[in-house]
Design a protein around this motif. Structure first.
Motif, PDB file in Angstrom:
ATOM      1  N   ASP A   7       0.826  -1.203   0.000  1.00  0.00           N
ATOM      2  CA  ASP A   7       0.000   0.000   0.000  1.00  0.00           C
ATOM      3  C   ASP A   7       0.863   1.257   0.000  1.00  0.00           C
ATOM      4  O   ASP A   7       0.553   2.242  -0.672  1.00  0.00           O
ATOM      5  N   THR A  10       2.212   1.853  -3.428  1.00  0.00           N
ATOM      6  CA  THR A  10       1.144   2.352  -4.285  1.00  0.00           C
ATOM      7  C   THR A  10       0.925   3.835  -4.045  1.00  0.00           C
ATOM      8  O   THR A  10       0.787   4.623  -4.977  1.00  0.00           O
ATOM      9  N   TRP A  13       3.645   6.247  -5.771  1.00  0.00           N
ATOM     10  CA  TRP A  13       3.521   6.625  -7.181  1.00  0.00           C
ATOM     11  C   TRP A  13       2.340   7.570  -7.381  1.00  0.00           C
ATOM     12  O   TRP A  13       2.406   8.472  -8.202  1.00  0.00           O
ATOM     13  N   GLN A  14       1.279   7.352  -6.650  1.00  0.00           N
ATOM     14  CA  GLN A  14       0.130   8.259  -6.743  1.00  0.00           C
ATOM     15  C   GLN A  14       0.524   9.669  -6.308  1.00  0.00           C
ATOM     16  O   GLN A  14       0.218  10.653  -6.982  1.00  0.00           O
ATOM     17  N   TYR A  18       0.398  13.301  -8.311  1.00  0.00           N
ATOM     18  CA  TYR A  18      -0.371  14.455  -7.828  1.00  0.00           C
ATOM     19  C   TYR A  18       0.543  15.665  -7.600  1.00  0.00           C
ATOM     20  O   TYR A  18       0.168  16.805  -7.882  1.00  0.00           O
ATOM     21  N   THR A  52       0.057  11.970 -15.311  1.00  0.00           N
ATOM     22  CA  THR A  52      -0.099  10.512 -15.355  1.00  0.00           C
ATOM     23  C   THR A  52       0.497   9.940 -16.628  1.00  0.00           C
ATOM     24  O   THR A  52       1.153   8.889 -16.604  1.00  0.00           O
ATOM     25  N   ASN A  56       3.601   7.658 -15.767  1.00  0.00           N
ATOM     26  CA  ASN A  56       3.074   6.315 -15.543  1.00  0.00           C
ATOM     27  C   ASN A  56       2.678   5.572 -16.811  1.00  0.00           C
ATOM     28  O   ASN A  56       2.935   4.376 -16.923  1.00  0.00           O
ATOM     29  N   ASP A 248      -8.548  11.771 -11.365  1.00  0.00           N
ATOM     30  CA  ASP A 248      -8.304  10.529 -10.634  1.00  0.00           C
ATOM     31  C   ASP A 248      -7.138   9.801 -11.286  1.00  0.00           C
ATOM     32  O   ASP A 248      -7.288   9.148 -12.321  1.00  0.00           O
ATOM     33  N   GLU A 250      -5.446   7.178 -10.418  1.00  0.00           N
ATOM     34  CA  GLU A 250      -5.527   5.722 -10.460  1.00  0.00           C
ATOM     35  C   GLU A 250      -6.287   5.257 -11.692  1.00  0.00           C
ATOM     36  O   GLU A 250      -5.863   4.339 -12.398  1.00  0.00           O
ATOM     37  N   ALA A 251      -7.421   5.908 -11.969  1.00  0.00           N
ATOM     38  CA  ALA A 251      -8.212   5.550 -13.140  1.00  0.00           C
ATOM     39  C   ALA A 251      -7.469   5.892 -14.429  1.00  0.00           C
ATOM     40  O   ALA A 251      -7.454   5.100 -15.378  1.00  0.00           O
ATOM     41  N   ALA A 253      -4.281   6.030 -14.919  1.00  0.00           N
ATOM     42  CA  ALA A 253      -3.162   5.111 -15.108  1.00  0.00           C
ATOM     43  C   ALA A 253      -3.639   3.710 -15.486  1.00  0.00           C
ATOM     44  O   ALA A 253      -3.078   3.076 -16.384  1.00  0.00           O
ATOM     45  N   ALA A 254      -4.669   3.215 -14.818  1.00  0.00           N
ATOM     46  CA  ALA A 254      -5.155   1.861 -15.074  1.00  0.00           C
ATOM     47  C   ALA A 254      -5.637   1.703 -16.513  1.00  0.00           C
ATOM     48  O   ALA A 254      -5.332   0.701 -17.186  1.00  0.00           O
TER      49      ALA A 254
END
Length: 317
Positions: A7, A10, A13-14, A18, A52, A56, A248, A250-251, A253-254
């Motif tokens: 965690d 994780t 990188w987030q 930001y 991002t 990423n 967001d 995370e979204a 990047a995913a």
């Protein structure tokens, strides 16, 4: 204990993304104040997308050190062997690497700030912005940092990128073609012709991020020419579409790591053109370009900017 370490990694990188996004907004706002003008709302809406992408999503070679932009060496042509594009900031071109294209070149200032935050361009390069003989142009061209084509009128960028993607697919190159677009340019007929061709030729090596901040030069996008429901319209052309919060990471990047499925992929990013700079809300709906009416207004933005910097130094508290 292992889960906690995962965690933590994780979050690292987030947080890095930001922070880079915040840096993009700061650099563009500082530039806007200093030069009495700039495309500030575009940095507010698209900062997380650019951060991002560069930190990423994009698979590109990293320069050994941040590069300083050179001088303009003339237009391309058989009689000009010195002409250069801005791709050096993306490293070498190779079949396995992605290629990135900025379609709305009024976002160039945001791109330059992103290159600095990503360690690809020297911070001093931004001081060359819009100077005679400089490649760091307000409306970037093929020779500007991070660019390799002149996208011209809105809607042309995705057409050129699609042609390059087709060439890469025919050559069986592993690298993708990633395009950044703005919502306003998606009103043009050429955009929809490109989407139709991308779908027909199954260009699943194409990934498009669209900044949907709801405003363009003439005001609200919906009142100039409404393109909603944008996601449904795109789906009807046979492309793969996702719609997310464009802030967001995370979204963002995913979805940038999805495996191809035979269709081009569009990531529609709903964003806030005043994100992080609330004072811009006073300008709605005229957000396209910030130019101060008087020195009093400019000083007000200076005060707001200093408050933003102070908050960052205190760790966001």
């Amino acid at each position: 204990m292992v889960k906690n370490k995962t965690d933590e990694r994780t979050m690292l990188w987030q947080q890095k993304i930001y922070q880079a996004a915040e840096g993009i907004r700061h650099r563009v706002m500082e530039h806007t104040i200093k030069n009495n003008g700039g495309y500030l709302s575009q940095a507010c809406s698209a900062a997380e997308i650019f951060a991002t992408l560069y930190l990423n999503v994009l698979n590109m070679e990293m320069p050994e050190k941040p590069l300083m932009p050179g001088s303009f060496l003339g237009v391309p042509g058989a009689d000009n062997p010195n002409h250069l594009t801005g791709t050096s900031f993306h490293g070498v071109k190779a079949p396995e690497y992605d290629r990135f294209f900025l379609s709305p070149t009024h976002y160039s200032l945001v791109l330059y700030a992103a290159l600095i935050e990503a360690g690809r361009m020297a911070a001093g390069g931004l001081a060359e912005f819009n100077k005679d003989g400089s490649v760091v142009e307000m409306i970037g061209a093929d020779h500007s940092p991070g660019m390799e084509i002149m996208t011209g009128s809105l809607g042309q960028g995705i057409s050129q990128a699609a042609g390059i993607a087709m060439g890469r697919k025919l050559k069986k190159e592993a690298g993708r073609v990633v395009v950044f677009l703005s919502d306003g340019e998606c009103q043009s007929g050429q955009f929809w012709e490109a989407v139709q061709a991308m779908s027909y030729h199954k260009l699943d090596n194409m990934l498009a991020y669209v900044d949907i901040n709801g405003y363009q030069c003439d005001g609200k996008t919906a009142t100039v020419m409404n393109i909603e429901p944008f996601d449904k319209r795109l789906e009807s052309f046979g492309v793969r579409v996702f719609r997310i919060d464009g802030h967001d990471v995370e979204a963002l990047a995913a979805l940038g790591k999805l495996k191809p499925d035979g269709r081009p992929t569009f990531i529609l990013c709903d964003t806030d053109p005043c994100r992080g700079v609330d004072i811009l809300k006073n300008r709605i709906p005229k957000l396209h370009y910030v130019r101060f009416n008087n020195e009093e207004e400019r000083n007000l933005y200076r005060t707001v900017f200093q408050e933003m910097v102070d908050i960052t130094r205190r760790g966001g508290k």
